[in-house]
Design an enzyme around this catalytic site. Structure first.
Site, PDB file in Angstrom:
ATOM      1  N   ASP A  45      70.171  53.075  35.995  1.00  0.00           N
ATOM      2  CA  ASP A  45      69.477  52.543  34.829  1.00  0.00           C
ATOM      3  C   ASP A  45      69.180  53.641  33.810  1.00  0.00           C
ATOM      4  O   ASP A  45      69.049  54.823  34.154  1.00  0.00           O
ATOM      5  CB  ASP A  45      68.144  51.917  35.249  1.00  0.00           C
ATOM      6  CG  ASP A  45      68.301  50.679  36.099  1.00  0.00           C
ATOM      7  OD1 ASP A  45      69.447  50.258  36.342  1.00  0.00           O
ATOM      8  OD2 ASP A  45      67.265  50.136  36.539  1.00  0.00           O
ATOM      9  N   HIS A 190      68.306  56.116  38.643  1.00  0.00           N
ATOM     10  CA  HIS A 190      68.156  56.295  37.200  1.00  0.00           C
ATOM     11  C   HIS A 190      68.932  57.536  36.780  1.00  0.00           C
ATOM     12  O   HIS A 190      68.637  58.640  37.240  1.00  0.00           O
ATOM     13  CB  HIS A 190      66.684  56.461  36.812  1.00  0.00           C
ATOM     14  CG  HIS A 190      65.862  55.238  37.072  1.00  0.00           C
ATOM     15  ND1 HIS A 190      65.375  54.921  38.329  1.00  0.00           N
ATOM     16  CD2 HIS A 190      65.455  54.244  36.234  1.00  0.00           C
ATOM     17  CE1 HIS A 190      64.696  53.787  38.256  1.00  0.00           C
ATOM     18  NE2 HIS A 190      64.727  53.353  37.003  1.00  0.00           N
TER      19      HIS A 190
END
Length: 261
Positions: A45, A190
């Site tokens: 992400d 992430h």
């Protein structure tokens, strides 16, 4: 008094479902396959993020593995070269909105604007219209998921989060993941930070390399989210134009509750 307490309990329960990644209360979201399935999906992400997304691509290429990246539209606009490199390398990309707001506090028009702008940025740069959507912070409700589906995107959450966005070391990230993996997981990492470009994600890169070494040697196959969805019996979760057809199913319970940025 009892009625008031009941209302508070109900509101609390609904709020927990907004944040719980595995919850299906507000509509179907893909969270992985049945526990024990020998497939894992790496998802990232908040990219693209220079230089860490590019370094991550090198690790994935070294292992011959494709992953799924949920991109923030404004970062795609700032670093179109990195976004294009993801698609050119064969990775899947999804919409993580344009500016990463908490969609649950926005009116419908702004939610749609965030989804549309995120998709437009990705398509303008890569030529790919995203068919996957992951809400910022993992926070969603029925209105958000319904709008994503109307925009032609399947909601995708996760069932194993390593909290790399706040972990102090790669060892902490790795040990968290290893304690969660049973097979069939959508793993959440992430490769960027939602506030700005350049957030240090070197620990994420190191752990990705270690996870790939360990689990591929143990007989696991790493697939993209669209590939994993095609082996699910949840046709309502398939990206537009695709139909899952095999025998696995998404798990009912999640092994992490807290949502990340």
């Amino acid at each position: 008094m009892l009625e008031g307490i009941t209302r508070i309990v109900d509101r609390t329960r609904l709020a927990l479902h907004i944040m719980r990644a595995s919850s299906q209360l507000y509509g179907p979201s893909f969270t992985g396959l049945a526990q024990g399935t020998r497939k894992l999906a790496l998802t990232y992400d908040d990219g693209p993020n220079h230089p860490y997304t590019s370094q991550l691509l090198e690790v994935l290429e070294k292992h011959g593995v494709h992953a799924t990246f949920f991109l923030i539209g404004r970062f795609v606009v700032e670093r179109p070269d990195i976004a294009r490199s993801l698609v050119d390398a064969g990775h899947a990309v999804g919409n993580h909105t344009y500016s990463h707001p908490d969609l649950t506090v926005l009116p419908p028009a702004q939610i749609k604007s965030e989804l549309d702008a995120g998709s437009r940025a990705i398509e303008d740069v890569t030529g790919v219209s995203p068919k996957l959507f992951r809400p910022p912070f993992g926070r969603r409700n029925r209105r958000i998921l319904s709008m994503a589906r109307k925009c032609g995107m399947a909601p995708v959450m996760w069932n194993a989060a390593c909290f790399d966005w706040k972990a102090e070391s790669s060892e902490n990230i790795g040990s968290t993941l290893i304690s969660l993996i049973r097979g069939g997981e959508v793993l959440q990492f992430h490769d960027g930070g939602h506030r700005k470009l350049g957030v240090d994600r070197s620990n994420c890169i190191k752990v990705t390399d270690e996870i790939l070494l360990h689990y591929r040697d143990s007989g696991y196959e790493f697939v993209t989210v669209p590939e994993m969805m095609r082996t699910s019996v949840q046709p309502e979760l398939a990206p537009l134009g695709e139909t899952p057809h095999l025998i696995a199913s998404a798990p009912d319970a999640e092994r992490t509750v807290e949502t990340g940025p």
